[in-house]
Design a protein around this motif. Structure first.
Motif, PDB file in Angstrom:
ATOM      1  N   LEU A 249      -1.417  -1.653  -4.174  1.00  0.00           N
ATOM      2  CA  LEU A 249      -2.695  -1.038  -3.843  1.00  0.00           C
ATOM      3  C   LEU A 249      -2.513   0.442  -3.547  1.00  0.00           C
ATOM      4  CD1 LEU A 249      -4.030  -3.884  -1.537  1.00  0.00           C
ATOM      5  CD2 LEU A 249      -4.820  -3.327  -3.849  1.00  0.00           C
ATOM      6  N   SER A 250      -3.346   1.235  -4.182  1.00  0.00           N
ATOM      7  CA  SER A 250      -3.308   2.680  -4.015  1.00  0.00           C
ATOM      8  C   SER A 250      -4.251   3.123  -2.903  1.00  0.00           C
ATOM      9  CB  SER A 250      -3.741   3.342  -5.332  1.00  0.00           C
ATOM     10  OG  SER A 250      -4.000   4.703  -5.118  1.00  0.00           O
ATOM     11  N   ASP A 251      -3.707   3.915  -1.986  1.00  0.00           N
ATOM     12  CA  ASP A 251      -4.489   4.602  -0.962  1.00  0.00           C
ATOM     13  C   ASP A 251      -4.438   6.074  -1.356  1.00  0.00           C
ATOM     14  OD1 ASP A 251      -5.749   5.484   1.355  1.00  0.00           O
ATOM     15  OD2 ASP A 251      -4.029   5.092   2.659  1.00  0.00           O
ATOM     16  N   GLY A 252      -5.132   6.394  -2.440  1.00  0.00           N
ATOM     17  CA  GLY A 252      -4.998   7.670  -3.139  1.00  0.00           C
ATOM     18  C   GLY A 252      -4.937   8.917  -2.293  1.00  0.00           C
ATOM     19  N   ASN A 253      -5.807   9.059  -1.326  1.00  0.00           N
ATOM     20  CA  ASN A 253      -5.807  10.275  -0.508  1.00  0.00           C
ATOM     21  C   ASN A 253      -5.325  10.027   0.923  1.00  0.00           C
ATOM     22  OD1 ASN A 253      -7.948   8.904   0.572  1.00  0.00           O
ATOM     23  ND2 ASN A 253      -9.478  10.501   0.216  1.00  0.00           N
ATOM     24  N   GLY A 254      -4.857   8.834   1.197  1.00  0.00           N
ATOM     25  CA  GLY A 254      -4.334   8.511   2.523  1.00  0.00           C
ATOM     26  C   GLY A 254      -5.402   8.165   3.548  1.00  0.00           C
TER      27      GLY A 254
ATOM     28  N   ILE B 169       0.851  -1.189   0.000  1.00  0.00           N
ATOM     29  CA  ILE B 169       0.000   0.000   0.000  1.00  0.00           C
ATOM     30  C   ILE B 169       0.885   1.238   0.000  1.00  0.00           C
ATOM     31  CG2 ILE B 169      -1.666   1.352   1.343  1.00  0.00           C
ATOM     32  CD1 ILE B 169      -2.746  -1.282   2.455  1.00  0.00           C
ATOM     33  N   SER B 170       0.492   2.222  -0.793  1.00  0.00           N
ATOM     34  CA  SER B 170       1.163   3.517  -0.781  1.00  0.00           C
ATOM     35  C   SER B 170       0.147   4.606  -1.088  1.00  0.00           C
ATOM     36  CB  SER B 170       2.290   3.551  -1.822  1.00  0.00           C
ATOM     37  OG  SER B 170       2.994   4.772  -1.726  1.00  0.00           O
ATOM     38  N   VAL B 171       0.410   5.790  -0.535  1.00  0.00           N
ATOM     39  CA  VAL B 171      -0.448   6.943  -0.820  1.00  0.00           C
ATOM     40  C   VAL B 171       0.038   7.559  -2.127  1.00  0.00           C
ATOM     41  CG1 VAL B 171      -1.354   9.143   0.015  1.00  0.00           C
ATOM     42  CG2 VAL B 171      -0.863   7.301   1.645  1.00  0.00           C
ATOM     43  N   ASN B 172      -0.320   6.886  -3.188  1.00  0.00           N
ATOM     44  CA  ASN B 172      -0.096   7.310  -4.570  1.00  0.00           C
ATOM     45  C   ASN B 172      -1.345   6.898  -5.327  1.00  0.00           C
ATOM     46  OD1 ASN B 172       3.071   6.313  -3.858  1.00  0.00           O
ATOM     47  ND2 ASN B 172       2.872   8.252  -4.942  1.00  0.00           N
ATOM     48  N   ASP B 173      -1.525   7.413  -6.535  1.00  0.00           N
ATOM     49  CA  ASP B 173      -2.696   6.970  -7.286  1.00  0.00           C
ATOM     50  C   ASP B 173      -2.402   5.627  -7.958  1.00  0.00           C
ATOM     51  OD1 ASP B 173      -1.764   7.376 -10.081  1.00  0.00           O
ATOM     52  OD2 ASP B 173      -1.898   9.513  -9.625  1.00  0.00           O
ATOM     53  N   ALA B 174      -3.463   4.977  -8.414  1.00  0.00           N
ATOM     54  CA  ALA B 174      -3.354   3.637  -8.996  1.00  0.00           C
ATOM     55  C   ALA B 174      -2.480   3.614 -10.246  1.00  0.00           C
ATOM     56  CB  ALA B 174      -4.750   3.084  -9.312  1.00  0.00           C
TER      57      ALA B 174
END
Length: 160
Positions: free
Chosen positions: A98-103, A74-79
């Motif tokens: 897996l993207s955690d887009g906005n954290g 998981i990272s706070v980046n977009d997909a």
């Protein structure tokens, strides 16, 4: 902060696959079986790209031999960034990015880190072993450290 023996919270994570953007609720996708989830502060960053993600890719078969069904980063980046990162490193399907887009999911776990003007809300560096939706082991790094979330350390803590 989430802790060992807690159930994973619901949330929204995404990935970019052949069929477009796929949406996941972590509580659902990790509800059955044993899974590794690890988080990095950012795709394409030095420690994340040179050590953290590659360690899990290299040891993917050893994790499977210990009964792990999936390895997830998981990272706070977009997909789209996560997909490009996986392609650039040639990880194939050994680790699901897996993207955690906005954290928001990192915040729900209590594992968000506000880096201010440097990068905004990011995830702390951590790893967890999840069994049937429950956190079996949780390894959270201290600031600017890379010891307890690395693949070798987590693998060593697993029992078959």
């Amino acid at each position: 902060m989430i802790k060992e023996n807690d159930q994973l919270p619901t949330g929204a994570l995404t990935s970019k696959g052949d069929l477009g953007i796929q949406h996941y609720d972590p509580r659902e996708i990790f509800a059955k079986g044993r899974h590794i989830i690890f988080a990095v502060p950012g795709a394409f960053t030095p420690t994340c790209s040179e050590k953290h993600l590659p360690g899990y890719v290299e040891l993917a078969d050893a994790f499977k031999n210990k009964g792990v069904q999936s390895i997830n980063c998981i990272s706070v980046n977009d997909a789209f960034v996560m997909k490009a990162w996986g392609d650039a490193l040639g990880i194939g399907d050994k680790v699901r990015l897996l993207s955690d887009g906005n954290g928001a999911y990192s915040e729900a776990l209590g594992l968000a880190n506000d880096t201010g003007a440097f990068g905004g809300i990011r995830s702390k560096r951590y790893a967890m072993v999840v069994e049937d939706g429950i956190v079996e082991h949780l390894f959270v790094e201290d600031e600017k450290q890379f010891e307890v979330s690395k693949a070798e350390y987590v693998l060593d803590k697993l029992t078959a």
